[in-house]
Scaffold this motif. Structure first.
Motif, PDB file in Angstrom:
ATOM      1  N   SER A  46       0.198  -7.835  -7.772  1.00 41.56           N
ATOM      2  CA  SER A  46      -0.568  -8.654  -6.827  1.00 41.56           C
ATOM      3  C   SER A  46      -1.689  -7.782  -6.287  1.00 41.56           C
ATOM      4  N   PRO A  47      -2.682  -8.380  -5.651  1.00 40.30           N
ATOM      5  CA  PRO A  47      -3.768  -7.556  -5.096  1.00 40.30           C
ATOM      6  C   PRO A  47      -3.234  -6.528  -4.088  1.00 40.30           C
ATOM      7  N   ASP A  48      -2.151  -6.877  -3.405  1.00 39.74           N
ATOM      8  CA  ASP A  48      -1.580  -5.959  -2.407  1.00 39.74           C
ATOM      9  C   ASP A  48      -0.600  -4.960  -3.000  1.00 39.74           C
ATOM     10  N   ALA A  49      -0.213  -5.172  -4.242  1.00 36.03           N
ATOM     11  CA  ALA A  49       0.734  -4.246  -4.884  1.00 36.03           C
ATOM     12  C   ALA A  49       0.438  -4.206  -6.382  1.00 36.03           C
ATOM     13  N   PRO A  50      -0.750  -3.655  -6.721  1.00 35.74           N
ATOM     14  CA  PRO A  50      -1.167  -3.655  -8.126  1.00 35.74           C
ATOM     15  C   PRO A  50      -0.432  -2.607  -8.962  1.00 35.74           C
ATOM     16  N   TRP A  51      -0.424  -2.832 -10.256  1.00 36.29           N
ATOM     17  CA  TRP A  51       0.049  -1.832 -11.219  1.00 36.29           C
ATOM     18  C   TRP A  51      -1.172  -1.195 -11.848  1.00 36.29           C
ATOM     19  N   ILE A  52      -1.131   0.101 -11.997  1.00 33.62           N
ATOM     20  CA  ILE A  52      -2.213   0.809 -12.667  1.00 33.62           C
ATOM     21  C   ILE A  52      -1.614   1.510 -13.889  1.00 33.62           C
ATOM     22  N   VAL A  53      -2.137   1.191 -15.047  1.00 41.01           N
ATOM     23  CA  VAL A  53      -1.675   1.866 -16.266  1.00 41.01           C
ATOM     24  C   VAL A  53      -2.568   3.089 -16.474  1.00 41.01           C
ATOM     25  N   VAL A  54      -1.965   4.249 -16.357  1.00 42.07           N
ATOM     26  CA  VAL A  54      -2.720   5.504 -16.400  1.00 42.07           C
ATOM     27  C   VAL A  54      -2.621   6.133 -17.788  1.00 42.07           C
ATOM     28  N   PRO A  55      -3.731   6.353 -18.467  1.00 41.75           N
ATOM     29  CA  PRO A  55      -3.660   7.087 -19.736  1.00 41.75           C
ATOM     30  C   PRO A  55      -3.147   8.492 -19.423  1.00 41.75           C
ATOM     31  N   ALA A  56      -1.945   8.819 -19.925  1.00 42.18           N
ATOM     32  CA  ALA A  56      -1.287  10.033 -19.428  1.00 42.18           C
ATOM     33  C   ALA A  56      -0.986  11.061 -20.519  1.00 42.18           C
ATOM     34  N   ASN A  57      -1.576  10.863 -21.707  1.00 46.80           N
ATOM     35  CA  ASN A  57      -1.375  11.874 -22.754  1.00 46.80           C
ATOM     36  C   ASN A  57      -1.985  13.218 -22.355  1.00 46.80           C
ATOM     37  N   PHE A  67       1.918   3.350 -13.765  1.00 40.95           N
ATOM     38  CA  PHE A  67       2.697   3.556 -14.989  1.00 40.95           C
ATOM     39  C   PHE A  67       1.995   4.634 -15.799  1.00 40.95           C
ATOM     40  N   LEU A  68       2.683   5.751 -16.011  1.00 38.23           N
ATOM     41  CA  LEU A  68       2.105   6.855 -16.782  1.00 38.23           C
ATOM     42  C   LEU A  68       2.347   6.571 -18.267  1.00 38.23           C
ATOM     43  N   HIS A  69       1.260   6.264 -18.941  1.00 37.72           N
ATOM     44  CA  HIS A  69       1.306   5.727 -20.298  1.00 37.72           C
ATOM     45  C   HIS A  69       1.110   6.845 -21.320  1.00 37.72           C
ATOM     46  N   ILE A  70       2.172   7.161 -22.076  1.00 41.44           N
ATOM     47  CA  ILE A  70       2.056   8.186 -23.130  1.00 41.44           C
ATOM     48  C   ILE A  70       2.489   7.577 -24.468  1.00 41.44           C
ATOM     49  N   THR A  71       2.060   8.225 -25.539  1.00 46.95           N
ATOM     50  CA  THR A  71       2.465   7.760 -26.872  1.00 46.95           C
ATOM     51  C   THR A  71       3.844   8.316 -27.220  1.00 46.95           C
ATOM     52  N   LYS A  72       4.450   7.693 -28.212  1.00 49.34           N
ATOM     53  CA  LYS A  72       5.768   8.131 -28.664  1.00 49.34           C
ATOM     54  C   LYS A  72       5.688   9.554 -29.234  1.00 49.34           C
ATOM     55  N   ASP A  73       4.588   9.851 -29.907  1.00 51.46           N
ATOM     56  CA  ASP A  73       4.405  11.201 -30.453  1.00 51.46           C
ATOM     57  C   ASP A  73       4.281  12.241 -29.346  1.00 51.46           C
ATOM     58  N   GLU A  74       3.512  11.888 -28.323  1.00 42.43           N
ATOM     59  CA  GLU A  74       3.334  12.821 -27.203  1.00 42.43           C
ATOM     60  C   GLU A  74       4.680  13.084 -26.529  1.00 42.43           C
ATOM     61  N   GLN A  75       5.486  12.033 -26.384  1.00 45.00           N
ATOM     62  CA  GLN A  75       6.796  12.239 -25.752  1.00 45.00           C
ATOM     63  C   GLN A  75       7.653  13.190 -26.592  1.00 45.00           C
TER      64      GLN A  75
END
Ligand code: AMP
Ligand code: MG
Length: 279
Positions: free
Chosen positions: A217-228, A165-173
């Protein structure tokens, strides 16, 4: 490295997770590290291709202008095109709508040895479908379990799954969308829907939090990426990918070495037989 990785059911709070790179990481260092990882991933991919025992699925999700296309571009730049397939999932076609929601996705999963990169995915069916009320609540609610079963099916077939998940702020968007509008070269990427979805920012946040909280799950994790910052986004994706492939390296190498021995032996025998026949 700073990113959040979810590998079990639980509550996800995006508000508590940073969108910016940690202090002290410079763009210069990040680029150098990315170049190292680039080489490592290229080799890992080659061995995965040769061994043919595993596949890899990279899913990129994020709001409009979060950088999904940029991440695809940088990631696939590190890979051998021979073994990569990129698929973008847009509004379902009529044919797709006349099937179950996983039909179009399942057809694009990677075969052994390959890497598939998804720009959007089956998660849209619990994100946009939920927020824009494209299907009744009972329908999207049931999908979390269906998605988990689907991803278990892939993992059981030796598919290495990573969901970003590419995580950006509302301002950055806002900045990025307005920059696109100002730029004649980029304006083609614009859509009124981007702004309509932006009005529902909080509803999307909730939908993303539920998707990550219910489908990790360990076999299908989600990674939250700081994307600003784009350079940090690309570094995190590369680091996570290398980390996921590395544990298989020795086994892939062993498979290739054993195959090499067999091939050499075959050649030796074939030459000996040819010599004997020519006498
Ligand atoms: P883009 O990524 O800008 O090319 O836009 C693709 C659009 O397709 C986005 O607005 C998504 O919300 C939409 N989309 C993707 N998957 C689905 C889906 N399963 N149902 C409805 N809309 C979708
Ligand atoms: Mg959109």
């Amino acid at each position: 490295m700073r990113f959040h990785r979810f590998e079990g059911e639980g509550k996800v709070k995006l508000g508590d997770i940073p969108e910016d790179p940690p202090d002290g990481v410079s763009k210069r260092e990040a680029k150098d590290r990315f170049d190292e990882l680039d080489k490592e991933i290229f080799e890992l991919q080659d061995w995965m291709w040769g061994a043919g025992t595993h596949s890899t699925l990279l899913i990129l999700q994020g709001r409009d202008a979060a950088g999904k296309d940029g991440a695809v571009k940088h990631m696939s730049g590190a890979l051998n095109p021979r073994g990569v397939v990129v698929t973008s999932f847009g509004v379902p076609t009529e044919e797709e709508r006349e099937h179950d929601f996983l039909w179009r996705v399942h057809r694009q999963v990677p075969r052994a040895g390959r890497i598939a990169v998804f720009n959007r995915s089956h998660y849209e069916d619990v994100l946009v479908a939920r927020v824009r009320e494209l299907v009744p609540k009972a329908v999207w609610k049931e999908r979390y379990g269906l998605i988990n079963a689907f991803e278990r099916t892939l993992a059981a077939a030796n598919c290495i799954i990573l969901k970003f998940f590419l995580h950006i702020t509302k301002d950055e968007q806002e900045e990025r969308l307005l920059a696109r509008e100002r730029s004649p070269a980029d304006a083609w990427k614009l859509s009124i829907d981007d702004w309509k979805d932006r009005d529902r920012w909080d509803e999307y946040t909730e939908a993303y939090e539920d998707a990550m909280g219910r489908c990790s799950s360990p076999d299908a994790p989600w990674i939250v990426v700081p994307a600003n910052a784009k350079w940090y986004r690309d570094l995190v994706v590369a680091e996570v990918l290398a980390h996921a492939l590395r544990p298989h390296k020795a086994a892939w190498r062993k498979t290739l070495d054993e195959r090499g021995k067999v091939r050499r032996q075959d050649l030796r025998e074939w030459r000996a037989a040819r010599r004997a026949a020519s006498k």
